[in-house]
Write a protein that holds these residues in place. Structure first.
Motif, mmCIF file in Angstrom:
data_model
loop_
_atom_site.group_PDB
_atom_site.id
_atom_site.type_symbol
_atom_site.label_atom_id
_atom_site.label_comp_id
_atom_site.label_asym_id
_atom_site.label_seq_id
_atom_site.Cartn_x
_atom_site.Cartn_y
_atom_site.Cartn_z
ATOM 1 N N SER A 297 87.534 40.858 75.129
ATOM 2 C CA SER A 297 86.688 39.799 74.566
ATOM 3 C C SER A 297 85.251 40.044 75.009
ATOM 4 C CB SER A 297 87.130 38.419 75.064
ATOM 5 O OG SER A 297 86.054 37.501 74.930
ATOM 6 N N ARG A 298 84.353 40.134 74.050
ATOM 7 C CA ARG A 298 82.927 40.273 74.363
ATOM 8 C C ARG A 298 82.139 39.103 73.743
ATOM 9 N NH1 ARG A 298 84.301 42.962 77.738
ATOM 10 N NH2 ARG A 298 84.069 45.191 78.128
ATOM 11 N N THR A 299 82.836 38.009 73.522
ATOM 12 C CA THR A 299 82.208 36.863 72.871
ATOM 13 C C THR A 299 81.064 36.313 73.711
ATOM 14 O OG1 THR A 299 84.328 36.309 71.880
ATOM 15 C CG2 THR A 299 82.661 34.558 71.917
ATOM 16 N N ARG A 300 79.943 36.031 73.053
ATOM 17 C CA ARG A 300 78.802 35.412 73.741
ATOM 18 C C ARG A 300 78.779 33.935 73.404
ATOM 19 N NH1 ARG A 300 74.523 38.685 75.615
ATOM 20 N NH2 ARG A 300 73.130 36.938 75.326
ATOM 21 N N PRO A 301 78.821 33.104 74.428
ATOM 22 C CA PRO A 301 78.763 31.667 74.134
ATOM 23 C C PRO A 301 77.374 31.288 73.617
ATOM 24 C CG PRO A 301 78.678 32.044 76.495
ATOM 25 C CD PRO A 301 78.913 33.374 75.866
ATOM 26 N N ARG A 302 77.287 30.107 72.995
ATOM 27 C CA ARG A 302 76.006 29.697 72.418
ATOM 28 C C ARG A 302 74.988 29.354 73.498
ATOM 29 N NH1 ARG A 302 78.797 25.296 68.752
ATOM 30 N NH2 ARG A 302 80.132 25.449 70.562
ATOM 31 N N SER A 303 75.497 28.932 74.679
ATOM 32 C CA SER A 303 74.575 28.529 75.734
ATOM 33 C C SER A 303 75.030 29.143 77.060
ATOM 34 C CB SER A 303 74.511 27.004 75.803
ATOM 35 O OG SER A 303 73.500 26.607 76.701
ATOM 36 N N LEU A 304 74.536 28.623 78.171
ATOM 37 C CA LEU A 304 74.832 29.239 79.462
ATOM 38 C C LEU A 304 76.302 29.135 79.823
ATOM 39 C CD1 LEU A 304 71.776 27.988 81.525
ATOM 40 C CD2 LEU A 304 72.149 30.257 80.582
ATOM 41 N N THR A 305 76.892 27.998 79.555
ATOM 42 C CA THR A 305 78.300 27.765 79.883
ATOM 43 C C THR A 305 79.076 27.532 78.599
ATOM 44 O OG1 THR A 305 77.719 26.770 81.991
ATOM 45 C CG2 THR A 305 79.881 26.220 81.108
ATOM 46 N N PRO A 306 80.142 28.284 78.375
ATOM 47 C CA PRO A 306 80.919 28.066 77.153
ATOM 48 C C PRO A 306 81.510 26.649 77.148
ATOM 49 C CG PRO A 306 81.589 30.109 78.248
ATOM 50 C CD PRO A 306 80.691 29.390 79.190
ATOM 51 N N THR A 307 81.530 26.050 75.988
ATOM 52 C CA THR A 307 82.173 24.744 75.864
ATOM 53 C C THR A 307 83.681 24.931 75.824
ATOM 54 O OG1 THR A 307 82.207 24.853 73.465
ATOM 55 C CG2 THR A 307 80.222 23.904 74.497
ATOM 56 N N LEU A 308 84.412 23.830 75.965
ATOM 57 C CA LEU A 308 85.868 23.916 75.869
ATOM 58 C C LEU A 308 86.282 24.431 74.496
ATOM 59 C CD1 LEU A 308 88.691 23.407 77.051
ATOM 60 C CD2 LEU A 308 88.524 21.050 76.214
ATOM 61 N N ASP A 309 85.603 23.970 73.455
ATOM 62 C CA ASP A 309 85.927 24.453 72.102
ATOM 63 C C ASP A 309 85.768 25.967 72.009
ATOM 64 O OD1 ASP A 309 86.473 21.921 71.270
ATOM 65 O OD2 ASP A 309 84.563 21.595 70.270
ATOM 66 N N GLU A 310 84.681 26.470 72.577
ATOM 67 C CA GLU A 310 84.458 27.927 72.541
ATOM 68 C C GLU A 310 85.529 28.666 73.341
ATOM 69 O OE1 GLU A 310 79.746 28.811 72.172
ATOM 70 O OE2 GLU A 310 80.325 27.683 73.939
ATOM 71 N N VAL A 311 85.916 28.095 74.479
ATOM 72 C CA VAL A 311 86.964 28.710 75.301
ATOM 73 C C VAL A 311 88.264 28.797 74.506
ATOM 74 C CG1 VAL A 311 88.448 28.349 77.310
ATOM 75 C CG2 VAL A 311 85.976 28.046 77.528
ATOM 76 N N GLU A 312 88.621 27.711 73.875
ATOM 77 C CA GLU A 312 89.899 27.690 73.151
ATOM 78 C C GLU A 312 89.874 28.635 71.949
ATOM 79 O OE1 GLU A 312 90.650 23.506 72.553
ATOM 80 O OE2 GLU A 312 91.552 23.326 74.544
ATOM 81 N N GLU A 313 88.753 28.654 71.243
ATOM 82 C CA GLU A 313 88.633 29.595 70.113
ATOM 83 C C GLU A 313 88.790 31.034 70.594
ATOM 84 O OE1 GLU A 313 84.799 29.015 68.314
ATOM 85 O OE2 GLU A 313 85.272 26.921 67.836
ATOM 86 N N ASP A 314 88.175 31.332 71.736
ATOM 87 C CA ASP A 314 88.160 32.730 72.179
ATOM 88 C C ASP A 314 89.478 33.168 72.802
ATOM 89 O OD1 ASP A 314 86.399 34.992 72.039
ATOM 90 O OD2 ASP A 314 86.528 35.053 74.224
ATOM 91 N N THR A 315 90.132 32.281 73.533
ATOM 92 C CA THR A 315 91.428 32.689 74.104
ATOM 93 C C THR A 315 92.448 32.901 72.987
ATOM 94 O OG1 THR A 315 92.007 30.377 74.530
ATOM 95 C CG2 THR A 315 91.096 31.642 76.373
ATOM 96 N N ALA A 316 92.344 32.107 71.935
ATOM 97 C CA ALA A 316 93.258 32.305 70.798
ATOM 98 C C ALA A 316 92.950 33.634 70.103
ATOM 99 C CB ALA A 316 93.130 31.146 69.813
ATOM 100 N N ARG A 317 91.665 33.927 69.977
ATOM 101 C CA ARG A 317 91.251 35.187 69.336
ATOM 102 C C ARG A 317 91.712 36.382 70.181
ATOM 103 N NH1 ARG A 317 86.427 33.640 67.501
ATOM 104 N NH2 ARG A 317 85.505 33.737 69.558
#
Lengths: 440, 126
Positions: A297-317
């Motif tokens: 996973s090389r996903t870049r979050p939108r801000s400094l700390t990934p949100t829970l939504d971003e975490v869940e999207e990325d772990t599923a991916r």
């Protein structure tokens, strides 16, 4: 010529890549661990260079490999747990001069180059390929697996080492400078403890799903219990202390709702693995553990700390990438060894994987059931960083040992260890490996 | 009555790293009638196990941030916490209303650990 980091193209970071082209054609056979220490004692043999040589030699010995037959070395040149050599402190010349040096006198003390390793291991006469998997062992094993699959080496040592010095960590290096670049100024210098981002995500997780921090207690208890059965680990070697639910509830907050025992302990340790082709592995001493896939996973979050939504999207991916390349589903996993340093993000990893059918928001309830090594649903049988100290590699060693049926008192008994997944570190941004008892 | 809270790591000989205060130093404080216990980042169960291993019946074993609870639980004329960290021992101890001693300062207190230090009536052991 200096060794260079592996290019980004080595990592399988995209969805839709299909089965890994080298699925089942690369295998892990040997494991070597150094002893663990809380901090460096100043002796040459316990320097990060010294313990790395020990781990590498143990891995070759464990595999029954002739050092002259090794033709590849993949490692992480960074060894810091957050500790840096203090500015102005006299250099440790006795330890430096105990080994063959490179241009950097702190090579082998607070960092480690492939050139330093090769200068101090004259028995490695056949090395033709060296590269860095920068970050942690999870990077290095992905790089090594791909290198062997691609034919750049046939028998490769994979190394990750950590140094820890006296004093508080994360207080030196760039953090002690007059200026600090980029977002580190906010995240590191005047910012928050390292676990802050995970604590924010966990707080949101509890709010969203109606869970509470005390529901983590069985996971922490299980992790330390498993870690105390890991003879290579720090807690088993030095302080065989369990963590009871009462201990966990009484621990002080580091960044509420992350407490002391949700964080791992920085230590000195080194581990090495011997990877080779499936064909060559059959002639070595240990049972081959085949690699079905590696994913990143090389996903870049939108801000400094990934949100829970971003975490869940990325772990599923990430899970989709892991399963697609390995040609398996969640139902094929015998057990999981996803990263845990910080404990409060382990559930993000395993919910993303859908381990035992878990959906988002269900892992803490799952922790209240039998997650031990003798049950049908083992969670983190390695004990991870919580159970063994900060290394980010117990999970990989455990997968190999479990599948080889040589995990000793930690051996899973409620399931047949056939296919396992390990990796990390972060739920958004990490590297993962699928291990198997058979090549197909 | 004097209450003494001991940090473990960096303070006691059993600590990680080891400190300058011996277990006998603690034992003697207990034998001298002080209220004695530990306040450490070690798991409470591990603190209790350590004292049990040494046969010392401590009055309390708590986590690092719980000195205020100790003060509320025990009545004493003076409360001491002995530790090795400015941020994790000295400041929290003073906030909780404890006197603070560094380990080497504890060794210099004439009313503490005389036998453990080999100090007898008018003589000093070799």
């Amino acid at each position: 010529m200096s060794t260079l980091p592996a290019p980004a193209s080595v990592y399988r970071a995209k969805e839709g890549l299909g089965l890994w082209e080298h699925r089942g054609k690369v295998a892990a056979v040997g494991i070597g661990h150094s002893p663990t220490f809380r901090r460096w004692d100043g002796t040459p043999e316990n320097s990060v260079g010294g313990i790395s040589l020990e781990a590498l030699r143990r891995a070759m010995d464990d595999a029954g490999a002739n050092p002259a037959d090794i033709d590849g070395l993949v490692m992480d040149p960074s060894t810091t747990t957050g500790a840096f050599w203090p500015k102005g402190k006299p250099l440790p010349w006795e330890a430096i001069n105990a080994y063959r040096r490179t241009d950097d006198p702190l090579d082998g003390i607070t960092g480690l180059s492939a050139e330093w390793i090769l200068a101090n291991m004259p028995e490695l006469t056949g090395i033709g390929f060296t590269t860095y998997g920068v970050g942690c062992m999870s990077n290095a094993i992905c790089v090594a697996a791909q290198a062997i699959g691609d034919g750049r080496a046939h028998t490769c040592l994979v190394l990750k080492s950590w140094h820890n010095l006296e004093g508080r960590y994360y207080q030196g290096g760039a953090n002690a400078g007059e200026a600090i670049p980029g977002s580190s100024a906010i995240r590191s210098l005047w910012g928050t403890p390292a676990c802050f981002g995970t604590a924010v995500q966990f707080a949101e997780y509890c709010r969203k799903y109606g869970k509470s921090h005390d529901m983590m207690a069985p996971f922490i208890e299980n992790s330390r219990r498993n870690g105390l059965k890991f003879p290579e680990g720090y807690w088993a070697q030095h302080r065989p202390e369990e963590i009871t639910p009462e201990d966990y509830a009484a621990a002080r907050w580091i960044a509420k709702p992350a407490n002391l025992f949700d964080n791992d302990l920085p230590i000195m340790v080194s581990a090495a693995y011997l990877f080779t082709t499936a064909e060559r592995a059959r002639h070595l001493k240990q049972k081959p553990v085949y690699i079905l896939n590696h994913a990143t996973s090389r996903t870049r979050p939108r801000s400094l700390t990934p949100t829970l939504d971003e975490v869940e999207e990325d772990t599923a991916r990430t899970a989709r990438k892991i399963y697609e390349g390995a040609g398996i589903t969640a139902d094929d996993l015998s057990f999981e060894n996803m990263y845990d340093g910080f404990a409060l993000f382990h559930q993000f990893h395993i919910e993303g994987l859908g381990y035992r059918g878990l959906k988002f928001g269900e892992a803490l309830d799952f922790y209240q059931t039998d997650i031990g090594i003798s049950g049908p649903n083992p969670v983190s049988p390695s004990g991870g960083n919580i159970g063994c100290g900060r290394s980010r590699f117990w999970m990989h060693t455990d997968c190999i040992q479990q599948i080889q049926q040589r995990a000793g008192a930690r051996q899973v008994t409620g399931v047949k260890p056939e296919i396992a997944v390990s990796g990390g570190p972060m739920p958004v941004g990490g590297n993962y490996m699928v291990w198997s008892a058979t090549p197909d | 009555m004097i209450l003494i809270s001991f940090d473990i790591d960096g303070t006691l000989e059993e600590g990680d790293p080891p400190g300058v205060l011996t277990i006998d130093f603690v034992r003697e404080a207990k034998e001298d009638g002080f209220l004695v216990g530990s306040c450490s980042d070690r798991p409470i169960s591990a603190q209790r196990a350590m004292w049990e291993r040494h046969g010392i019946e401590v009055d309390f074993a708590v986590s690092k941030h719980m000195l205020g609870d100790v003060k509320a639980r025990f009545r004493a004329d003076v409360y001491y916490h002995i530790g090795d960290r400015e941020d994790l021992d000295k400041r929290p101890a003073e906030r909780a209303g404890f006197e603070f001693l560094w380990p080497h300062e504890a060794l210099e207190r004439p009313w503490l650990g005389r036998r453990a230090r080999g100090v007898f009536e008018g003589t000093r052991a070799g």
